[in-house]
Design a protein around this motif. Structure first.
Motif, PDB file in Angstrom:
ATOM      1  N   THR A   1     -21.925  -6.606   9.668  1.00 24.02           N
ATOM      2  CA  THR A   1     -21.466  -6.896  10.554  1.00 24.02           C
ATOM      3  C   THR A   1     -21.175  -8.162  11.220  1.00 24.02           C
ATOM      4  O   THR A   1     -21.799  -9.002  10.782  1.00 24.02           O
ATOM      5  CB  THR A   1     -22.115  -5.934  11.987  1.00 24.02           C
ATOM      6  OG1 THR A   1     -21.270  -6.133  13.278  1.00 24.02           O
ATOM      7  CG2 THR A   1     -23.687  -6.534  12.262  1.00 24.02           C
TER       8      THR A   1
ATOM      9  N   THR B   1     -23.653  -5.758  18.406  1.00 28.26           N
ATOM     10  CA  THR B   1     -23.354  -4.799  17.740  1.00 28.26           C
ATOM     11  C   THR B   1     -21.948  -4.100  18.432  1.00 28.26           C
ATOM     12  O   THR B   1     -21.222  -3.041  17.682  1.00 28.26           O
ATOM     13  CB  THR B   1     -24.069  -3.381  18.173  1.00 28.26           C
ATOM     14  OG1 THR B   1     -24.349  -3.354  19.270  1.00 28.26           O
ATOM     15  CG2 THR B   1     -25.778  -3.733  17.211  1.00 28.26           C
TER      16      THR B   1
ATOM     17  N   LYS C   1     -16.691  -4.654  10.985  1.00 28.09           N
ATOM     18  CA  LYS C   1     -17.825  -4.213  10.379  1.00 28.09           C
ATOM     19  C   LYS C   1     -17.667  -3.672   8.839  1.00 28.09           C
ATOM     20  O   LYS C   1     -16.312  -3.171   8.835  1.00 28.09           O
ATOM     21  CB  LYS C   1     -18.705  -3.057  11.039  1.00 28.09           C
ATOM     22  CG  LYS C   1     -19.380  -3.577  12.324  1.00 28.09           C
ATOM     23  CD  LYS C   1     -20.176  -2.408  12.793  1.00 28.09           C
ATOM     24  CE  LYS C   1     -21.175  -2.821  13.969  1.00 28.09           C
ATOM     25  NZ  LYS C   1     -20.172  -3.374  15.161  1.00 28.09           N
TER      26      LYS C   1
ATOM     27  N   GLN D   1     -25.926  -9.582   9.486  1.00 25.27           N
ATOM     28  CA  GLN D   1     -24.765  -9.957  10.433  1.00 25.27           C
ATOM     29  C   GLN D   1     -24.832 -11.265  10.061  1.00 25.27           C
ATOM     30  O   GLN D   1     -25.261 -12.190   9.649  1.00 25.27           O
ATOM     31  CB  GLN D   1     -25.314 -10.119  12.091  1.00 25.27           C
ATOM     32  CG  GLN D   1     -26.641 -10.824  12.296  1.00 25.27           C
ATOM     33  CD  GLN D   1     -27.140 -10.642  13.723  1.00 25.27           C
ATOM     34  OE1 GLN D   1     -26.495 -10.019  14.477  1.00 25.27           O
ATOM     35  NE2 GLN D   1     -28.080 -11.479  14.131  1.00 25.27           N
TER      36      GLN D   1
END
Length: 237
Positions: free
Chosen positions: A118, A152, A157, A190
Motif C-alpha cells: 500500500t 490505510t 494498493k 507500505q
C-alpha cells in the motif's frame, strides 16, 4: 502475454475526471512493470459517468467496466472489483487521481516478498481538517488492528488476488485491507507515494465518515477477527 494486474477504478459521479483518467491510465499501461488492464466499477453514478466509461472502454481494449444498478458505496465497489478480477494481482486507484498511476510501479517492486503493498501519501495536498481527521482515524484503527499501517485510506494498493477474494467485505472494510491480509497470515508493506490536489469533482467523504464511521468499523473488525476462519490444506487425494 497474459495480464498480470487488474487496476480497479471505483467511480461515483466523476464525469469531470474521466477523460483525464483515460489519458493517464493509457500512459501508465505503456510503462507498467506488469502487463495491466483497467476495470471501472461504476457505483450507481447519477451524472454522465457511465456514458463516458462506455466510450473509454470501446476505444481501448485494456479498459473494461461493470456498473451497479444503484449506489452501494466504496467497499462494495472494491469488493465487486475483486470478484470480477481474473489476474494474479489486483490493485485500485481513485478516479480523482490524487495519487499517480505511475506509482503502481513503486508498489510492484515489493510483490516478490509481500502479499499486499500500500502507498503512504507523502506531503498530502488536502485541507487541514481532512488531514487531521485522517490522522486521528488511522490512529484509532491501528490501536484496534495493530497492523502497523500509517495510511490505510491511501487509494493506491496492490494485493495478491487469491487473498483479496477471501476477504469477507462489509461497508467500511476497505480501510482494513492490510489487517485482513494479516488474518490470512500474509505479509504487508507500505511505501511512500506522491499525492496531488483534487482538480475536478468533489470528495465523497466528510467528518462523519472519516472519524465516527471508522470507529464503528473497528468494532466490526474485532468481531470478525474473533470469528475468522483460516486454514491451509496440507494434502489432497
Amino acid at each position: 502475454m497474459s495480464f498480470e494486474l487488474t487496476i480497479i477504478i471505483p467511480v461515483y459521479n466523476e464525469e469531470d475526471n474521466l477523460n483525464r483518467v483515460q489519458q493517464e491510465m493509457k500512459q501508465f499501461l505503456s510503462i507498467a512493470k506488469k502487463k495491466t488492464k483497467i476495470l471501472f466499477v461504476n457505483d450507481g453514478s447519477k451524472d454522465n459517468s457511465q456514458a463516458l466509461i462506455e466510450k473509454i472502454c470501446k476505444d481501448t481494449d485494456e479498459f473494461t467496466f461493470i456498473s451497479f444498478e444503484k449506489n452501494a458505496g466504496l467497499s462494495a465497489a472494491i469488493k465487486a472489483g475483486f470478484d470480477y478480477t481474473n489476474t494474479p494481482w489486483v490493485g485500485y486507484i481513485d478516479a480523482d487521481l490524487q495519487t499517480a498511476p505511475e506509482d503502481f510501479n513503486i508498489l510492484m517492486e515489493f510483490t516478490g516478498e509481500y502479499d499486499l503493498v500500500t502507498g503512504v501519501r507523502s506531503n498530502r495536498k488536502d485541507s487541514f481538517t481532512k488531514n487531521m481527521s485522517s490522522t486521528i482515524a488511522n490512529g484509532i484503527r491501528r490501536a484496534f488492528t495493530h497492523d502497523g499501517m500509517d495510511d490505510t485510506g491511501c487509494p493506491l494498493k496492490i494485493i495478491r488476488t487469491d487473498m483479496a477474494k477471501r476477504i469477507p467485505m462489509f461497508n467500511g472494510l476497505h480501510r482494513f485491507l492490510p489487517a485482513m491480509i494479516l488474518l490470512q497470515n500474509g505479509k504487508i508493506k507500505q511505501t511512500p507515494v506522491r499525492h496531488f490536489p483534487r482538480v475536478a469533482g468533489v470528495s465523497k467523504f466528510n467528518l462523519w465518515n472519516r472519524l465516527l464511521g471508522p470507529l464503528q468499523d473497528c468494532f466490526a473488525y474485532l468481531w470478525m477477527k474473533k470469528k475468522y476462519i483460516n486454514y491451509s490444506v496440507a494434502k489432497q487425494g
